[in-house]
Design a protein around this motif. Structure first.
Motif, PDB file in Angstrom:
ATOM      1  N   ALA A   1      -9.699  46.532  45.583  1.00 15.92           N
ATOM      2  CA  ALA A   1      -8.392  47.220  45.577  1.00 15.92           C
ATOM      3  C   ALA A   1      -7.301  46.261  46.019  1.00 15.92           C
ATOM      4  CB  ALA A   1      -8.448  48.439  46.492  1.00 15.92           C
ATOM      5  N   LEU A   2      -7.649  45.408  47.000  1.00 16.27           N
ATOM      6  CA  LEU A   2      -6.667  44.444  47.507  1.00 16.27           C
ATOM      7  C   LEU A   2      -6.262  43.461  46.404  1.00 16.27           C
ATOM      8  CD1 LEU A   2      -5.298  43.635  50.222  1.00 16.27           C
ATOM      9  CD2 LEU A   2      -7.059  41.880  50.410  1.00 16.27           C
ATOM     10  N   VAL A   3      -7.275  42.963  45.666  1.00  9.89           N
ATOM     11  CA  VAL A   3      -7.003  42.007  44.593  1.00  9.89           C
ATOM     12  C   VAL A   3      -6.129  42.653  43.521  1.00  9.89           C
ATOM     13  CG1 VAL A   3      -8.039  40.667  42.723  1.00  9.89           C
ATOM     14  CG2 VAL A   3      -9.098  40.664  44.986  1.00  9.89           C
ATOM     15  N   ILE A   4      -6.515  43.869  43.119  1.00  6.47           N
ATOM     16  CA  ILE A   4      -5.731  44.577  42.101  1.00  6.47           C
ATOM     17  C   ILE A   4      -4.309  44.811  42.597  1.00  6.47           C
ATOM     18  CG2 ILE A   4      -5.521  46.756  40.816  1.00  6.47           C
ATOM     19  CD1 ILE A   4      -8.645  46.830  40.845  1.00  6.47           C
ATOM     20  N   GLY A   5      -4.209  45.162  43.875  1.00  2.65           N
ATOM     21  CA  GLY A   5      -2.893  45.399  44.479  1.00  2.65           C
ATOM     22  C   GLY A   5      -2.038  44.145  44.447  1.00  2.65           C
ATOM     23  N   MET A   6      -2.637  43.003  44.776  1.00  2.00           N
ATOM     24  CA  MET A   6      -1.911  41.730  44.764  1.00  2.00           C
ATOM     25  C   MET A   6      -1.430  41.386  43.356  1.00  2.00           C
ATOM     26  SD  MET A   6      -1.738  40.246  47.766  1.00  2.00           S
ATOM     27  CE  MET A   6      -1.988  38.495  47.943  1.00  2.00           C
ATOM     28  N   VAL A   7      -2.334  41.581  42.385  1.00  7.17           N
ATOM     29  CA  VAL A   7      -1.990  41.272  40.999  1.00  7.17           C
ATOM     30  C   VAL A   7      -0.817  42.134  40.551  1.00  7.17           C
ATOM     31  CG1 VAL A   7      -2.791  41.415  38.609  1.00  7.17           C
ATOM     32  CG2 VAL A   7      -4.269  40.403  40.345  1.00  7.17           C
ATOM     33  N   LEU A   8      -0.900  43.416  40.876  1.00  7.12           N
ATOM     34  CA  LEU A   8       0.175  44.347  40.490  1.00  7.12           C
ATOM     35  C   LEU A   8       1.496  43.942  41.141  1.00  7.12           C
ATOM     36  CD1 LEU A   8      -1.272  47.972  40.454  1.00  7.12           C
ATOM     37  CD2 LEU A   8      -0.273  46.700  38.559  1.00  7.12           C
ATOM     38  N   LEU A   9       1.406  43.564  42.423  1.00  4.94           N
ATOM     39  CA  LEU A   9       2.621  43.201  43.154  1.00  4.94           C
ATOM     40  C   LEU A   9       3.283  41.986  42.521  1.00  4.94           C
ATOM     41  CD1 LEU A   9       4.221  43.939  45.799  1.00  4.94           C
ATOM     42  CD2 LEU A   9       3.021  42.032  46.847  1.00  4.94           C
ATOM     43  N   PHE A  10       2.460  40.983  42.180  1.00  5.27           N
ATOM     44  CA  PHE A  10       3.027  39.746  41.648  1.00  5.27           C
ATOM     45  C   PHE A  10       3.551  39.906  40.225  1.00  5.27           C
ATOM     46  CE2 PHE A  10       0.829  37.521  45.150  1.00  5.27           C
ATOM     47  CZ  PHE A  10       1.931  36.851  45.625  1.00  5.27           C
ATOM     48  N   SER A  11       2.964  40.825  39.472  1.00  5.05           N
ATOM     49  CA  SER A  11       3.482  41.005  38.108  1.00  5.05           C
ATOM     50  C   SER A  11       4.612  42.021  38.068  1.00  5.05           C
ATOM     51  CB  SER A  11       2.353  41.411  37.159  1.00  5.05           C
ATOM     52  OG  SER A  11       1.770  42.605  37.619  1.00  5.05           O
ATOM     53  N   ALA A  12       4.481  43.080  38.866  1.00  2.00           N
ATOM     54  CA  ALA A  12       5.498  44.138  38.823  1.00  2.00           C
ATOM     55  C   ALA A  12       6.692  43.799  39.699  1.00  2.00           C
ATOM     56  CB  ALA A  12       4.903  45.474  39.239  1.00  2.00           C
ATOM     57  N   GLY A  13       6.485  42.967  40.725  1.00  2.00           N
ATOM     58  CA  GLY A  13       7.567  42.633  41.653  1.00  2.00           C
ATOM     59  C   GLY A  13       8.773  42.032  40.958  1.00  2.00           C
ATOM     60  N   PRO A  14       8.590  40.902  40.245  1.00  2.00           N
ATOM     61  CA  PRO A  14       9.742  40.289  39.565  1.00  2.00           C
ATOM     62  C   PRO A  14      10.372  41.199  38.530  1.00  2.00           C
ATOM     63  CG  PRO A  14       7.896  38.771  39.643  1.00  2.00           C
ATOM     64  CD  PRO A  14       7.376  40.088  40.128  1.00  2.00           C
ATOM     65  N   ILE A  15       9.540  42.041  37.879  1.00  2.00           N
ATOM     66  CA  ILE A  15      10.097  42.953  36.874  1.00  2.00           C
ATOM     67  C   ILE A  15      11.036  43.954  37.536  1.00  2.00           C
ATOM     68  CG2 ILE A  15       9.533  44.731  35.162  1.00  2.00           C
ATOM     69  CD1 ILE A  15       6.910  43.214  34.671  1.00  2.00           C
ATOM     70  N   ALA A  16      10.572  44.496  38.680  1.00  2.00           N
ATOM     71  CA  ALA A  16      11.405  45.474  39.395  1.00  2.00           C
ATOM     72  C   ALA A  16      12.670  44.813  39.923  1.00  2.00           C
ATOM     73  CB  ALA A  16      10.607  46.093  40.539  1.00  2.00           C
TER      74      ALA A  16
END
Lengths: 104, 158
Positions: B3-18
């Motif tokens: 879950a942590l890995v998936i969370g990190m991936v989501l953060l790094f891809s969705a962060g700049p988009i947001a």
């Protein structure tokens, strides 16, 4: 030196056409500016550093064109055009050309 | 752990988009407000794409004037463009970007002409160029728009 992108000069006559003159500069980007630019690529907005850089380079290209025109004895450059192309990764060429003439 | 890995991936891809979505919106709105306000000012320099000015007496002085802007797209717009390229069609996000850059370049050209005391600019040309950079590998990164023309500066009648 009169530089204009009209084909004529109002109120003055073209005495002689001397042909095409040109000036160009190839500028590479500054690493620091490129890092700033990659941040801007996330946020969006104007890249002021690049606007300035390209303006300065364009002025230099015009200066070179004027020097060339002066060397062949012209006193004006008419019908001036600009063109920009990226020749290599991170470098842009700014090119300016026109017709050198002698005005009466 | 997963879950942590998936969370990190989501953060790094969705962060700049947001971030791109929010800051891009704000910057675009602010820029449009400034463009519209400046375009509405009275007594502006008139600009024409006509090649030759009408003959007038006394003949005006002429001078080359330019205006330019380099504008960058935000991460959200690049993301949308990526999705759009799957199905094709209009790319509204890029249309507004180019529109802003063109209008700004024209306004800067007018300001330069006004500073010279000109009243009209003839033979206005617009040029668009994609500036190469790291972002340019993924399509349009930053765009330069250049506007140029010949300013007519009225001379005193003798």
């Amino acid at each position: 030196m009169l530089v204009s992108n009209l084909e004529i000069v109002p109120g003055r006559k073209v005495k002689e056409h001397l042909g095409l003159v040109q000036g160009s500069t190839v500028r590479a980007k500054h690493v620091g500016r490129d890092i700033a630019a990659s941040f801007k690529n996330v946020f969006g907005g104007e890249l002021k550093g690049y606007t300035e850089l390209l303006n300065d380079s364009r002025e230099e290209a015009i200066k070179r064109m004027e020097e060339q025109a002066e060397a062949i004895g012209a006193n004006a450059v008419l019908n001036v055009r600009f063109s920009t192309s990226s020749v290599a990764q991170g470098a842009a060429e700014l090119f300016v050309y026109g017709t050198a003439v002698i005005l009466e | 752990m997963d879950a942590l890995v998936i969370g990190m991936v989501l953060l790094f891809s969705a962060g700049p988009i947001a971030i791109g979505l929010v800051s891009g919106r704000i910057l675009e709105r602010r820029h449009y407000a400034s463009i519209i306000a400046r375009e509405r000012q009275r007594g502006q320099v008139l600009i024409f794409s006509q090649r030759l000015p009408p003959p007038t007496l006394p003949a005006p002085e002429t001078r080359l004037v330019t205006g330019s802007m380099v504008v960058s797209i935000d991460y959200f717009k690049r993301f949308v463009a990526g999705l759009r390229s799957l199905i094709g069609g209009r790319l509204n996000t890029h249309e507004s970007l180019l529109d802003r850059a063109r209008r700004e370049a024209l306004l800067r050209m007018r300001e330069q002409a006004a500073a010279l005391g000109a009243t009209q600019v003839f033979n206005v040309k617009l040029e668009t160029a994609a500036i190469a950079g790291r972002a340019a590998q993924q399509g349009v990164g930053s765009i330069e728009v250049l506007a140029y023309g010949t300013a007519l500066i009225p001379t005193d009648p003798r």
